[in-house]
Write a protein that holds these residues in place. Structure first.
Motif, PDB file in Angstrom:
ATOM      1  N   VAL A 166      -1.600 -11.488   2.365  1.00 44.09           N
ATOM      2  CA  VAL A 166      -2.241 -10.403   1.613  1.00 44.09           C
ATOM      3  C   VAL A 166      -2.521  -9.197   2.507  1.00 44.09           C
ATOM      4  CG1 VAL A 166      -3.308 -12.149   0.148  1.00 44.09           C
ATOM      5  CG2 VAL A 166      -4.682 -11.056   1.925  1.00 44.09           C
ATOM      6  N   THR A 167      -2.108  -9.245   3.768  1.00 41.62           N
ATOM      7  CA  THR A 167      -2.260  -8.085   4.652  1.00 41.62           C
ATOM      8  C   THR A 167      -1.530  -6.891   4.043  1.00 41.62           C
ATOM      9  OG1 THR A 167      -2.334  -9.533   6.589  1.00 41.62           O
ATOM     10  CG2 THR A 167      -1.877  -7.206   6.984  1.00 41.62           C
ATOM     11  N   ASN A 168      -2.207  -5.739   3.983  1.00 40.89           N
ATOM     12  CA  ASN A 168      -1.577  -4.567   3.390  1.00 40.89           C
ATOM     13  C   ASN A 168      -2.064  -3.313   4.083  1.00 40.89           C
ATOM     14  OD1 ASN A 168      -3.778  -3.204   1.421  1.00 40.89           O
ATOM     15  ND2 ASN A 168      -4.057  -5.422   1.481  1.00 40.89           N
ATOM     16  N   TYR A 169      -1.256  -2.265   3.996  1.00 41.93           N
ATOM     17  CA  TYR A 169      -1.540  -1.020   4.702  1.00 41.93           C
ATOM     18  C   TYR A 169      -2.815  -0.342   4.190  1.00 41.93           C
ATOM     19  CZ  TYR A 169       3.277  -1.306   6.429  1.00 41.93           C
ATOM     20  OH  TYR A 169       4.446  -1.704   7.028  1.00 41.93           O
ATOM     21  N   ASP A 170      -3.043  -0.359   2.887  1.00 39.63           N
ATOM     22  CA  ASP A 170      -4.216   0.321   2.355  1.00 39.63           C
ATOM     23  C   ASP A 170      -5.505  -0.412   2.706  1.00 39.63           C
ATOM     24  OD1 ASP A 170      -2.521   2.182   1.332  1.00 39.63           O
ATOM     25  OD2 ASP A 170      -2.662   1.520  -0.751  1.00 39.63           O
ATOM     26  N   GLY A 171      -5.445  -1.739   2.792  1.00 43.07           N
ATOM     27  CA  GLY A 171      -6.634  -2.502   3.145  1.00 43.07           C
ATOM     28  C   GLY A 171      -7.178  -2.136   4.520  1.00 43.07           C
TER      29      GLY A 171
ATOM     30  N   GLY B   5       0.794  -1.210   0.000  1.00 39.65           N
ATOM     31  CA  GLY B   5       0.000   0.000   0.000  1.00 39.65           C
ATOM     32  C   GLY B   5       0.831   1.267   0.000  1.00 39.65           C
ATOM     33  N   ILE B   6       0.133   2.387  -0.174  1.00 38.61           N
ATOM     34  CA  ILE B   6       0.821   3.670  -0.302  1.00 38.61           C
ATOM     35  C   ILE B   6       0.789   4.485   0.978  1.00 38.61           C
ATOM     36  CG2 ILE B   6       0.392   3.791  -2.782  1.00 38.61           C
ATOM     37  CD1 ILE B   6      -1.886   5.708  -2.248  1.00 38.61           C
ATOM     38  N   VAL B   7      -0.089   4.162   1.921  1.00 38.86           N
ATOM     39  CA  VAL B   7      -0.195   4.937   3.160  1.00 38.86           C
ATOM     40  C   VAL B   7       0.599   4.220   4.243  1.00 38.86           C
ATOM     41  CG1 VAL B   7      -1.743   5.972   4.848  1.00 38.86           C
ATOM     42  CG2 VAL B   7      -2.468   5.751   2.477  1.00 38.86           C
ATOM     43  N   ARG B   8       1.830   4.697   4.450  1.00 37.75           N
ATOM     44  CA  ARG B   8       2.732   4.071   5.428  1.00 37.75           C
ATOM     45  C   ARG B   8       3.143   5.140   6.441  1.00 37.75           C
ATOM     46  NH1 ARG B   8       4.766   2.560   0.386  1.00 37.75           N
ATOM     47  NH2 ARG B   8       6.610   3.861   0.630  1.00 37.75           N
ATOM     48  N   PRO B   9       2.331   5.370   7.459  1.00 40.21           N
ATOM     49  CA  PRO B   9       2.574   6.512   8.354  1.00 40.21           C
ATOM     50  C   PRO B   9       3.786   6.316   9.253  1.00 40.21           C
ATOM     51  CG  PRO B   9       0.763   5.195   9.178  1.00 40.21           C
ATOM     52  CD  PRO B   9       1.113   4.634   7.831  1.00 40.21           C
TER      53      PRO B   9
ATOM     54  N   ALA C 279      -3.542   5.691  -5.851  1.00 35.42           N
ATOM     55  CA  ALA C 279      -2.807   4.429  -5.710  1.00 35.42           C
ATOM     56  C   ALA C 279      -2.230   3.992  -7.054  1.00 35.42           C
ATOM     57  CB  ALA C 279      -3.731   3.348  -5.140  1.00 35.42           C
ATOM     58  N   HIS C 280      -3.016   4.117  -8.111  1.00 37.83           N
ATOM     59  CA  HIS C 280      -2.553   3.728  -9.444  1.00 37.83           C
ATOM     60  C   HIS C 280      -1.445   4.664  -9.930  1.00 37.83           C
ATOM     61  CE1 HIS C 280      -4.076   1.330 -13.098  1.00 37.83           C
ATOM     62  NE2 HIS C 280      -2.863   1.756 -13.384  1.00 37.83           N
TER      63      HIS C 280
ATOM     64  N   LEU D  75      -6.177  11.795   9.542  1.00 38.85           N
ATOM     65  CA  LEU D  75      -4.719  11.882   9.483  1.00 38.85           C
ATOM     66  C   LEU D  75      -4.163  11.009   8.359  1.00 38.85           C
ATOM     67  CD1 LEU D  75      -2.252  12.115  12.388  1.00 38.85           C
ATOM     68  CD2 LEU D  75      -1.832  10.403  10.635  1.00 38.85           C
ATOM     69  N   LEU D  76      -4.720   9.800   8.204  1.00 38.57           N
ATOM     70  CA  LEU D  76      -4.217   8.897   7.175  1.00 38.57           C
ATOM     71  C   LEU D  76      -4.569   9.386   5.773  1.00 38.57           C
ATOM     72  CD1 LEU D  76      -5.068   5.426   8.769  1.00 38.57           C
ATOM     73  CD2 LEU D  76      -2.834   6.539   8.675  1.00 38.57           C
ATOM     74  N   LEU D  77      -5.816   9.824   5.573  1.00 44.64           N
ATOM     75  CA  LEU D  77      -6.282  10.146   4.226  1.00 44.64           C
ATOM     76  C   LEU D  77      -6.005  11.584   3.809  1.00 44.64           C
ATOM     77  CD1 LEU D  77      -9.648   8.187   4.205  1.00 44.64           C
ATOM     78  CD2 LEU D  77      -7.639   7.734   2.798  1.00 44.64           C
ATOM     79  N   ALA D  78      -5.769  12.469   4.757  1.00 46.25           N
ATOM     80  CA  ALA D  78      -5.468  13.857   4.401  1.00 46.25           C
ATOM     81  C   ALA D  78      -3.978  14.149   4.490  1.00 46.25           C
ATOM     82  CB  ALA D  78      -6.251  14.823   5.293  1.00 46.25           C
ATOM     83  N   HIS D  79      -3.360  13.790   5.610  1.00 44.18           N
ATOM     84  CA  HIS D  79      -1.970  14.179   5.827  1.00 44.18           C
ATOM     85  C   HIS D  79      -0.971  13.111   5.368  1.00 44.18           C
ATOM     86  CE1 HIS D  79      -3.153  17.808   7.996  1.00 44.18           C
ATOM     87  NE2 HIS D  79      -4.110  17.069   8.521  1.00 44.18           N
ATOM     88  N   GLU D  80      -1.166  11.865   5.797  1.00 47.23           N
ATOM     89  CA  GLU D  80      -0.206  10.829   5.401  1.00 47.23           C
ATOM     90  C   GLU D  80      -0.270  10.543   3.907  1.00 47.23           C
ATOM     91  OE1 GLU D  80       2.231   9.687   7.064  1.00 47.23           O
ATOM     92  OE2 GLU D  80       1.642  10.716   8.909  1.00 47.23           O
ATOM     93  N   LEU D  81      -1.444  10.673   3.330  1.00 48.03           N
ATOM     94  CA  LEU D  81      -1.557  10.462   1.887  1.00 48.03           C
ATOM     95  C   LEU D  81      -0.791  11.534   1.121  1.00 48.03           C
ATOM     96  CD1 LEU D  81      -2.779   8.529  -0.112  1.00 48.03           C
ATOM     97  CD2 LEU D  81      -4.885   9.889  -0.095  1.00 48.03           C
ATOM     98  N   ARG D  82      -0.815  12.756   1.618  1.00 48.76           N
ATOM     99  CA  ARG D  82      -0.023  13.809   0.990  1.00 48.76           C
ATOM    100  C   ARG D  82       1.470  13.494   1.079  1.00 48.76           C
ATOM    101  NH1 ARG D  82      -0.379  18.385   4.391  1.00 48.76           N
ATOM    102  NH2 ARG D  82       1.698  17.860   5.105  1.00 48.76           N
ATOM    103  N   ARG D  83       1.908  12.978   2.217  1.00 44.48           N
ATOM    104  CA  ARG D  83       3.326  12.614   2.357  1.00 44.48           C
ATOM    105  C   ARG D  83       3.684  11.471   1.410  1.00 44.48           C
ATOM    106  NH1 ARG D  83       1.877  13.635   7.978  1.00 44.48           N
ATOM    107  NH2 ARG D  83       2.922  15.540   8.655  1.00 44.48           N
ATOM    108  N   SER D  84       2.738  10.575   1.164  1.00 47.78           N
ATOM    109  CA  SER D  84       2.993   9.491   0.213  1.00 47.78           C
ATOM    110  C   SER D  84       3.228  10.044  -1.190  1.00 47.78           C
ATOM    111  CB  SER D  84       1.807   8.515   0.197  1.00 47.78           C
ATOM    112  OG  SER D  84       1.634   7.899   1.449  1.00 47.78           O
ATOM    113  N   VAL D  85       2.453  11.049  -1.559  1.00 49.29           N
ATOM    114  CA  VAL D  85       2.638  11.687  -2.862  1.00 49.29           C
ATOM    115  C   VAL D  85       3.995  12.369  -2.925  1.00 49.29           C
ATOM    116  CG1 VAL D  85       1.802  13.519  -4.394  1.00 49.29           C
ATOM    117  CG2 VAL D  85       0.174  11.977  -3.279  1.00 49.29           C
ATOM    118  N   ASP D  86       4.347  13.124  -1.883  1.00 50.18           N
ATOM    119  CA  ASP D  86       5.652  13.783  -1.856  1.00 50.18           C
ATOM    120  C   ASP D  86       6.784  12.765  -1.944  1.00 50.18           C
ATOM    121  OD1 ASP D  86       4.574  16.315  -1.685  1.00 50.18           O
ATOM    122  OD2 ASP D  86       4.632  16.396   0.497  1.00 50.18           O
ATOM    123  N   ARG D  87       6.615  11.634  -1.262  1.00 48.31           N
ATOM    124  CA  ARG D  87       7.658  10.609  -1.277  1.00 48.31           C
ATOM    125  C   ARG D  87       7.812  10.012  -2.672  1.00 48.31           C
ATOM    126  NH1 ARG D  87       6.036   8.025   2.988  1.00 48.31           N
ATOM    127  NH2 ARG D  87       4.605   6.642   1.917  1.00 48.31           N
TER     128      ARG D  87
END
Length: 419
Positions: free
Chosen positions: A42-47, A3-7, A209-210, A268-280
């Motif tokens: 199949v455990t994943n962060y986005d799930g 997944g893409i959200v790895r806080p 995610a895509h 926090l996950l969908l607004a802030h951490e997701l933005r950090r995922s994009v920056d990363r």
């Protein structure tokens, strides 16, 4: 798969970190309980976002947590973990999407899956996960056929995509699948009025995610000759970043329309951490809104090659001139001219400098599964500062590591009371 959200634990704080781990462990244990030990891969962060969203909307009760026994991944400690329909829906979605991932590797002939006996075994596993996901989804009123249909359409869309095809045409199946999963959390939680804004948030999350997967894999796909949506459609990184920023903004707007019982972790996950995922993914450390500076309008470096329009960086349109920091002059810190790091004497040039390290190839499905168990059983996924992704071989951060990130980073893009 991860997944893409790895806080980062510093961003979460102790309380939210405990909640996040409760959902991660809850997803893992829901998979084991209903589908067997092997399904835990199949455990994943986005799930786990499905579980987080369900709990964030639901009225509090005494049966939304249980105490799980000791686990090697928690250092043989017990823990309070999430349970209930949210975790079971997350498990169903994870199984179906993991099955799709296996079939995608089979279609590409990755690693051992290029061999017919291994591919046949993987196909049986994928079909088993499809059936298990359908049963788990039906138990919580969710028809996983929408996910399977989206996966099946993806192959055909990719086969027809070419230069000039809109990137959003390629991301549409993923958007449809995640929109359905996000919206169903509203029905499970007893808040049907939340279904529409959550569907919108899910659609944009699927797009992100895509996009981020395509950006991170573009160099490796080019080396391996594999299909990549950015390369196939001729989409520049600049345009991909614009689409990512638009999706981030849309998700924040959609979340404002959702009625939560406790929105803190979900926000926090969908607004802030997701933005950090994009920056990363784009190599940026700035806020995702447009700003000027040496990093370009988005702060992630020079514009990609082929970026059209007038040259905003000075000099002539071909990139030359002393006033152009990305051109070919001697003062260019990014390459081209004499003395620049990619000119004569620089890495990869004619002066014998060190050549840039080539990206490692992806592991095949079964090799990745073996490495996944190694990473899990040695607690690297939880406790290591960094570890190598089992499938992608990219550097990952352990979710409990002590990082040196800027934990007082700019949150100006989302001024809200959810922090």
């Amino acid at each position: 798969m991860f997944g893409i959200v790895r806080p980062c634990s510093h961003h979460l704080g102790e309380g939210l970190k405990t909640q996040w781990m409760a959902h991660l462990c809850g997803l893992c244990l829901a998979l084991r309980k209903d589908h067997g030990q092997f399904s835990r891969i199949v455990t994943n962060y986005d799930g786990l976002l499905i579980s987080v969203l369900t709990e964030a909307q639901a009225e509090r009760s005494t049966d939304w947590r249980r105490t799980a026994g000791p686990c090697p991944l928690r250092g043989m400690r017990t823990a309070s973990v999430a349970q209930g329909e949210g975790a079971r829906l997350a498990a169903a979605v994870s199984l179906v999407l993991a099955s799709a991932k296996v079939r995608d590797h089979m279609a590409d002939g990755d690693g051992l899956l290029a061999r017919k006996p291994v591919a046949a075994a993987a196909r049986r596993v994928a079909l088993g996960w499809d059936r298990a996901g359908a049963r788990a989804g039906a138990a919580v009123g969710f028809d996983t056929a929408v996910l399977v249909d989206a996966v099946d359409r993806q192959t055909g869309i990719e086969a027809l995509a070419g230069p000039g095809t809109s990137l959003l045409t390629v991301t549409e199946p993923t958007e449809t699948a995640t929109a359905a999963a996000f919206a169903h959390t509203a029905h499970i939680a007893g808040r049907p009025g939340n279904a529409a804004p959550l569907a919108e948030a899910g659609r944009l999350f699927g797009r992100l995610a895509h996009l981020l997967d395509a950006v991170e894999d573009q160099a490796a796909d080019a080396e391996a000759g594999a299909w990549n949506p950015l390369t196939a459609t001729g989409t520049s990184l600049f345009e991909a970043r614009r689409l990512a920023d638009d999706a981030l903004h849309g998700i924040r707007l959609a979340l404002h329309d959702v009625e939560f019982t406790d929105k803190k972790l979900a926000h926090l996950l969908l607004a802030h951490e997701l933005r950090r995922s994009v920056d990363r993914a784009f190599g940026s450390t700035t806020c995702s809104h447009a700003q000027s500076g040496p990093g370009g309008p988005q702060g992630f470096g020079p514009p990609p090659s082929g970026f059209g329009g007038p040259n905003p960086y000075g000099g002539n349109p071909q990139g030359g001139g002393a006033g152009n920091p990305y051109g070919g002059g001697s003062g260019n810190p990014y390459g081209g001219g004499a003395g620049g790091p990619v000119g004569p004497g620089g890495p990869g040039g004619f002066g014998g400098g060190p050549a840039p390290e080539q990206p490692k190839g992806r592991r095949g499905f079964w090799a990745g599964c073996g490495m996944f168990f190694v990473v899990c059983c040695t607690c690297q996924m939880c406790c290591a500062e960094s570890y190598e992704g089992p499938w992608s071989r990219k550097k990952r951060e352990g979710c409990c590591h002590n990082c040196d990130c800027n934990c007082n980073g700019c949150d100006c893009c989302c001024p809200c009371d959810g922090c």
